[in-house]
Design a protein around this motif. Structure first.
Motif, PDB file in Angstrom:
ATOM      1  N   GLU A 194      37.223  43.790  22.110  1.00 50.31           N
ATOM      2  CA  GLU A 194      36.379  43.066  23.067  1.00 50.31           C
ATOM      3  C   GLU A 194      37.118  41.848  23.616  1.00 50.31           C
ATOM      4  OE1 GLU A 194      32.532  42.254  21.378  1.00 50.31           O
ATOM      5  OE2 GLU A 194      31.778  44.241  21.932  1.00 50.31           O
ATOM      6  N   LEU A 195      38.016  41.299  22.806  1.00 47.06           N
ATOM      7  CA  LEU A 195      38.795  40.157  23.293  1.00 47.06           C
ATOM      8  C   LEU A 195      39.734  40.586  24.425  1.00 47.06           C
ATOM      9  CD1 LEU A 195      39.585  37.190  23.045  1.00 47.06           C
ATOM     10  CD2 LEU A 195      41.232  37.824  21.289  1.00 47.06           C
ATOM     11  N   ASP A 196      40.379  41.754  24.260  1.00 46.82           N
ATOM     12  CA  ASP A 196      41.218  42.280  25.345  1.00 46.82           C
ATOM     13  C   ASP A 196      40.384  42.470  26.614  1.00 46.82           C
ATOM     14  OD1 ASP A 196      43.453  42.522  23.642  1.00 46.82           O
ATOM     15  OD2 ASP A 196      42.695  44.437  22.885  1.00 46.82           O
ATOM     16  N   ALA A 197      39.164  42.995  26.414  1.00 44.12           N
ATOM     17  CA  ALA A 197      38.295  43.263  27.561  1.00 44.12           C
ATOM     18  C   ALA A 197      37.916  41.950  28.260  1.00 44.12           C
ATOM     19  CB  ALA A 197      37.046  44.001  27.099  1.00 44.12           C
ATOM     20  N   MET A 198      37.555  40.949  27.451  1.00 42.52           N
ATOM     21  CA  MET A 198      37.175  39.652  28.004  1.00 42.52           C
ATOM     22  C   MET A 198      38.322  39.050  28.816  1.00 42.52           C
ATOM     23  SD  MET A 198      34.991  37.249  28.347  1.00 42.52           S
ATOM     24  CE  MET A 198      33.750  36.835  27.145  1.00 42.52           C
ATOM     25  N   ILE A 199      39.533  39.146  28.268  1.00 43.47           N
ATOM     26  CA  ILE A 199      40.693  38.583  28.975  1.00 43.47           C
ATOM     27  C   ILE A 199      40.947  39.338  30.270  1.00 43.47           C
ATOM     28  CG2 ILE A 199      43.190  38.194  28.840  1.00 43.47           C
ATOM     29  CD1 ILE A 199      42.774  37.689  25.811  1.00 43.47           C
ATOM     30  N   ALA A 200      40.811  40.668  30.217  1.00 41.52           N
ATOM     31  CA  ALA A 200      40.994  41.462  31.444  1.00 41.52           C
ATOM     32  C   ALA A 200      39.991  41.033  32.505  1.00 41.52           C
ATOM     33  CB  ALA A 200      40.838  42.946  31.125  1.00 41.52           C
ATOM     34  N   TYR A 201      38.754  40.786  32.076  1.00 43.93           N
ATOM     35  CA  TYR A 201      37.716  40.364  33.021  1.00 43.93           C
ATOM     36  C   TYR A 201      38.047  38.990  33.610  1.00 43.93           C
ATOM     37  CZ  TYR A 201      33.210  38.603  34.693  1.00 43.93           C
ATOM     38  OH  TYR A 201      32.218  38.043  35.455  1.00 43.93           O
ATOM     39  N   LEU A 202      38.408  38.049  32.744  1.00 45.55           N
ATOM     40  CA  LEU A 202      38.712  36.689  33.227  1.00 45.55           C
ATOM     41  C   LEU A 202      39.891  36.713  34.201  1.00 45.55           C
ATOM     42  CD1 LEU A 202      38.262  34.659  29.904  1.00 45.55           C
ATOM     43  CD2 LEU A 202      36.749  34.654  31.903  1.00 45.55           C
ATOM     44  N   GLN A 203      40.869  37.579  33.918  1.00 43.62           N
ATOM     45  CA  GLN A 203      42.039  37.643  34.806  1.00 43.62           C
ATOM     46  C   GLN A 203      41.701  38.339  36.126  1.00 43.62           C
ATOM     47  OE1 GLN A 203      44.245  35.745  34.196  1.00 43.62           O
ATOM     48  NE2 GLN A 203      45.325  35.944  32.233  1.00 43.62           N
ATOM     49  N   ALA A 204      40.597  39.101  36.134  1.00 43.17           N
ATOM     50  CA  ALA A 204      40.208  39.792  37.377  1.00 43.17           C
ATOM     51  C   ALA A 204      39.378  38.898  38.284  1.00 43.17           C
ATOM     52  CB  ALA A 204      39.417  41.048  37.036  1.00 43.17           C
ATOM     53  N   PRO A 252      35.501  47.921  42.467  1.00 42.70           N
ATOM     54  CA  PRO A 252      34.705  47.904  41.233  1.00 42.70           C
ATOM     55  C   PRO A 252      35.557  47.477  40.032  1.00 42.70           C
ATOM     56  CG  PRO A 252      34.380  49.961  42.422  1.00 42.70           C
ATOM     57  CD  PRO A 252      35.510  49.259  43.097  1.00 42.70           C
ATOM     58  N   TYR A 253      34.889  46.937  39.010  1.00 42.83           N
ATOM     59  CA  TYR A 253      35.585  46.552  37.787  1.00 42.83           C
ATOM     60  C   TYR A 253      36.135  47.795  37.088  1.00 42.83           C
ATOM     61  CZ  TYR A 253      33.223  42.130  38.584  1.00 42.83           C
ATOM     62  OH  TYR A 253      32.790  40.959  39.158  1.00 42.83           O
ATOM     63  N   THR A 254      37.332  47.684  36.529  1.00 39.99           N
ATOM     64  CA  THR A 254      37.845  48.781  35.716  1.00 39.99           C
ATOM     65  C   THR A 254      37.002  48.873  34.450  1.00 39.99           C
ATOM     66  OG1 THR A 254      39.312  47.381  34.423  1.00 39.99           O
ATOM     67  CG2 THR A 254      40.199  48.239  36.488  1.00 39.99           C
ATOM     68  N   PRO A 255      37.040  50.005  33.738  1.00 38.99           N
ATOM     69  CA  PRO A 255      36.238  50.107  32.506  1.00 38.99           C
ATOM     70  C   PRO A 255      36.494  48.938  31.549  1.00 38.99           C
ATOM     71  CG  PRO A 255      37.086  52.261  33.086  1.00 38.99           C
ATOM     72  CD  PRO A 255      37.692  51.290  34.075  1.00 38.99           C
ATOM     73  N   LEU A 256      37.745  48.537  31.387  1.00 42.41           N
ATOM     74  CA  LEU A 256      38.045  47.445  30.463  1.00 42.41           C
ATOM     75  C   LEU A 256      37.434  46.132  30.968  1.00 42.41           C
ATOM     76  CD1 LEU A 256      39.535  46.768  27.816  1.00 42.41           C
ATOM     77  CD2 LEU A 256      41.526  46.143  29.186  1.00 42.41           C
ATOM     78  N   GLU A 257      37.579  45.869  32.281  1.00 40.45           N
ATOM     79  CA  GLU A 257      36.985  44.646  32.847  1.00 40.45           C
ATOM     80  C   GLU A 257      35.472  44.667  32.723  1.00 40.45           C
ATOM     81  OE1 GLU A 257      40.496  44.459  36.239  1.00 40.45           O
ATOM     82  OE2 GLU A 257      38.425  44.818  36.846  1.00 40.45           O
ATOM     83  N   LEU A 258      34.887  45.849  32.925  1.00 46.54           N
ATOM     84  CA  LEU A 258      33.427  45.960  32.830  1.00 46.54           C
ATOM     85  C   LEU A 258      32.951  45.624  31.418  1.00 46.54           C
ATOM     86  CD1 LEU A 258      30.757  46.836  34.267  1.00 46.54           C
ATOM     87  CD2 LEU A 258      31.092  49.048  33.158  1.00 46.54           C
ATOM     88  N   VAL A 259      33.647  46.122  30.415  1.00 48.86           N
ATOM     89  CA  VAL A 259      33.272  45.795  29.033  1.00 48.86           C
ATOM     90  C   VAL A 259      33.383  44.283  28.825  1.00 48.86           C
ATOM     91  CG1 VAL A 259      33.934  46.025  26.605  1.00 48.86           C
ATOM     92  CG2 VAL A 259      33.889  48.040  28.082  1.00 48.86           C
TER      93      VAL A 259
END
Lengths: 213, 484
Positions: free
Chosen positions: A188-198, A51-58
């Motif tokens: 939200e930018l940190d979250a977006m980057i975490a998602y893209l890197q995942a 599952p996505y981490t909370p940061l990746e989910l955001v």
């Protein structure tokens, strides 16, 4: 004339007409859609898929809100040119925790399924704030406001995680408990980057038998 | 069953028509601006609500649900009374449908620009709006079928079947595809995940096109084409057969939106077969329409409304041929993810949906106002602007889509991709500019129509028309079944 004889009854009776439409229009869905929604193999996660981490989910939710899937697909087709360009093609088990799915239907920009790890966090930070600073020909909008919004601005991360858990995503109590803390100080930018890197991080070590779909 | 008040409830038709025209201009303006953003990305102005991802979603929602559905509800309420020889059932509820729908489109559109977006195509609105749509839609169904139930002629005319199928099937699709669990006021998560979510979404997405943009507008065609051509439907029997074949086969075709995606191959293959089958009922209807006009070609010289409808029929034939072709896997490999899809959608949306609606409005508004169209010359100019705009739009997108896929899939002698993504993107620039010009031409025609119809109606009140006495001859073509 017997078909038309029967039809005479239908075209004179409102109830029959409604019933007829409902039955005839349902057949395709019952044969084609219902079995696939009941097919467990289609929603069983591949090994390595977590599952996505909370940061990746955001980050994923921001991706959805901004309509990123309008221009970016997340679906590498099993074609030589696509696999060469983007990486391993998509398998259904990779999307087990994707609610909603984000395969997209249009590539105004490139596919992002295998985006994770291709660029540094610093590159993404510049690119999201001003795409043309790193890709001169880019026509992507700039997203300067993401850096100005806290990742948990509405303090609703636990509500989101609990909703996903109710739908079957295996979030532990610890993850939900610690989520607000994990988002502290993040934008939200940190979250977006975490998602893209995942994105696509599990692609390379997936077992071969899952290539069947 | 005869009603006490015998005149038709037509003020609501005027209201829906007026709103449809306003939404058409706003929705197309959003589309034109979004197209310009692809040429000059600076036009995003770094404003969240104006950025492409949000604006494009606003564009599709305003044109489909604002313009398209308002036009469909308005014209269905007009024609169902006349083909039933009965006043609208529950006019109060009908006005609830009017205000409920307009409010949903207005607030829903604003919510998309504010970033409330569920991302499922054509179902982007978040759960509060999904609920509102369901309630309004059921009320619409009650008004529509209630009117049919109180009709004073035995037969239910063919246009009502298509409008009826629109109401029933869209309700089914909307409810299933929006099964979701709310987390917050503006965020919900789909009951289905991944591949299954994709299959459900395209079962919805394809059939929203099928039963709303095709079936609903065929209802419009079957009433307003015979009226304007002053000819009965060429073959009522063909319309019956085509109707059931359409309702049965459309629903299977959704998976052709997911070719070579991570869903079972049998689902894709079934999607191909049924998409090809779909050509038969689609073209049967087109042929029926063309043959209906075949004794009235001379009217095309003088009647701008009929001209729009006949051209719409041609684009309907084109788009329903192109659709099945794009559903074939080996063609789809080329078209999927490219601008070709956008071209295909717009040959249907501009060429078919918008043109038939314009033609219908040019007929309807003078009837509602009780006076002739303000300017036939303006309507003729609109016709050519709309045709030129549509052609420029779809030809540029065909060319863009083909170039895109040929360049994307091109491998060099070593088996490596020949062009970088940025190279291909750069090659799109001239096509994006041409598309923008096409969209501008189309929009300017729409504004011209709005002004023409405004002047036609200015200061007028909706004409009161009484239902014919019970037992009177139906106003439109009779079934061969009931007149031996």
């Amino acid at each position: 004339m017997s078909f038309l004889g029967l039809h005479k009854a239908i075209e004179r009776n409102t109830g029959l007409l409604i019933f007829g439409i409902l039955v005839v229009a349902s057949i395709g869905g019952l044969v084609q859609v219902l079995p696939t929604t009941l097919d467990d193999s289609l929603h069983a996660p591949s090994p390595n898929v977590v599952p996505y981490t909370p940061l990746e989910l955001v980050g994923r939710d921001v991706y959805i809100s901004e309509g990123c899937s309008t221009c970016h697909s997340q679906q590498v087709r099993p074609l030589l040119a696509e696999v060469k360009r983007y990486g391993p093609y998509a398998r259904s088990g990779e999307f087990a925790y994707d609610r909603p799915f984000l395969w997209g239907s249009k590539r105004t920009g490139p596919d992002l399924l295998r985006m994770g790890g291709k660029y540094s966090d610093a590159w993404h930070r510049v690119h999201m704030t001003n795409p043309r600073a790193v890709v001169a020909a880019s026509i992507m909008p700039a997203y300067p406001w993401l850096a100005q919004r806290a990742a948990n601005a509405d303090d609703d991360i636990q509500a989101r995680l609990r909703t996903l858990r109710r739908l079957g995503t295996p979030y532990t109590d610890d993850v939900i408990e610690g989520a607000p803390k994990a988002l502290e100080g993040k934008t939200e930018l940190d979250a977006m980057i975490a998602y893209l890197q995942a994105l696509g991080r599990h692609a390379n070590d997936a077992p071969a038998e899952h290539a069947g779909h | 069953m005869s009603a006490r008040v015998t005149h038709y409830e037509d003020r609501i038709v005027t209201a829906f028509t007026a709103c449809a025209i306003v939404w058409s201009m706003l929705g197309m303006l959003a589309g034109v601006y979004a197209a310009a953003e692809l040429v000059w990305p600076e036009l995003n102005l770094n404003l969240p609500w104006l950025s492409f991802g949000r604006l494009r979603t606003g564009h599709t929602n305003l044109v489909i649900f604002g313009f398209g559905v308002s036009a469909l509800i308005g014209t269905s309420l007009y024609s169902v009374q006349r083909t039933s020889h009965a006043r609208l059932f529950a006019p109060g509820l009908a006005w609830f449908v009017f205000y409920g729908w307009q409010l949903t489109v207005l607030l829903g559109g604003a919510s998309l620009l504010a970033g409330w977006n569920g991302s499922k195509e054509y179902a982007e609105l978040e759960w509060p709006f999904d609920l509102a749509i369901a309630v309004v839609w059921v009320a619409y169904g009650v008004v529509f079928f209630g009117t049919i139930a109180r009709r004073t002629i035995a037969q239910i005319y063919i246009s009502n079947w298509f409008y009826g199928a629109l109401i029933i099937v869209v309700a089914m699709l909307h409810i299933v595809n929006n099964l979701e669990l709310p987390a917050t006021i503006n965020r919900s998560y789909s009951l289905f995940a991944g591949a299954q979510d994709a299959i459900v979404q395209w079962w919805y997405g394809h059939n929203a096109v099928g039963f709303l943009l095709t079936g609903g507008f065929l209802g419009m065609l079957y009433y307003f084409l015979p009226k304007q051509a002053e000819q009965p439907i060429w073959s009522y029997r063909l319309s019956i057969v085509a109707f059931w074949a359409f309702v049965y086969s459309y629903i299977w075709a959704g998976p052709h939106h997911l070719h070579y995606n991570a869903i079972p191959e049998w689902v894709q293959s079934l999607g191909v077969v049924m998409s090809l089958v779909l050509l038969a009922p689609s073209w049967a209807t087109m042929i029926n329409g063309v043959m209906t006009v075949s004794n009235a070609w001379r009217r095309l010289r003088t009647d701008p409304a009929l001209k729009f409808i006949v051209l719409a029929l041609a684009f309907y034939g084109l788009a329903t041929f192109e659709g099945p072709m794009l559903a074939i896997r080996s063609v789809n490999v080329m078209s999927h993810f490219t601008e070709w899809t956008i071209g295909h959608v717009h040959s249907g949306a501009l060429g078919w949906n918008a043109l038939i609606t314009f033609g219908t409005f040019y007929y309807l508004v003078p009837k509602l106002a009780g006076r002739p169209l303000y300017s036939v010359a303006m309507a003729n100019l609109h016709f050519w602007l709309a045709l030129a705009g549509t052609m420029l739009y779809i030809i540029s997108m065909w060319a863009a889509g083909l170039s895109q896929s040929l360049l994307w899939l091109s491998l060099d002698d070593l088996g490596e991709v020949r062009y970088s993504f940025v190279d291909v993107m750069r090659a799109m620039a001239p096509y994006y500019l041409l598309r923008l010009v096409g969209g501008l031409l189309f929009l300017s025609g729409t504004v011209l129509m709005a002004e023409n119809l405004r002047r036609t109606f200015a200061g007028a009140r909706t004409v009161t028309v009484s239902a014919p006495a019970v037992g009177a001859q139906p106003a439109v073509a009779q079934s061969p079944l009931s007149t031996p």
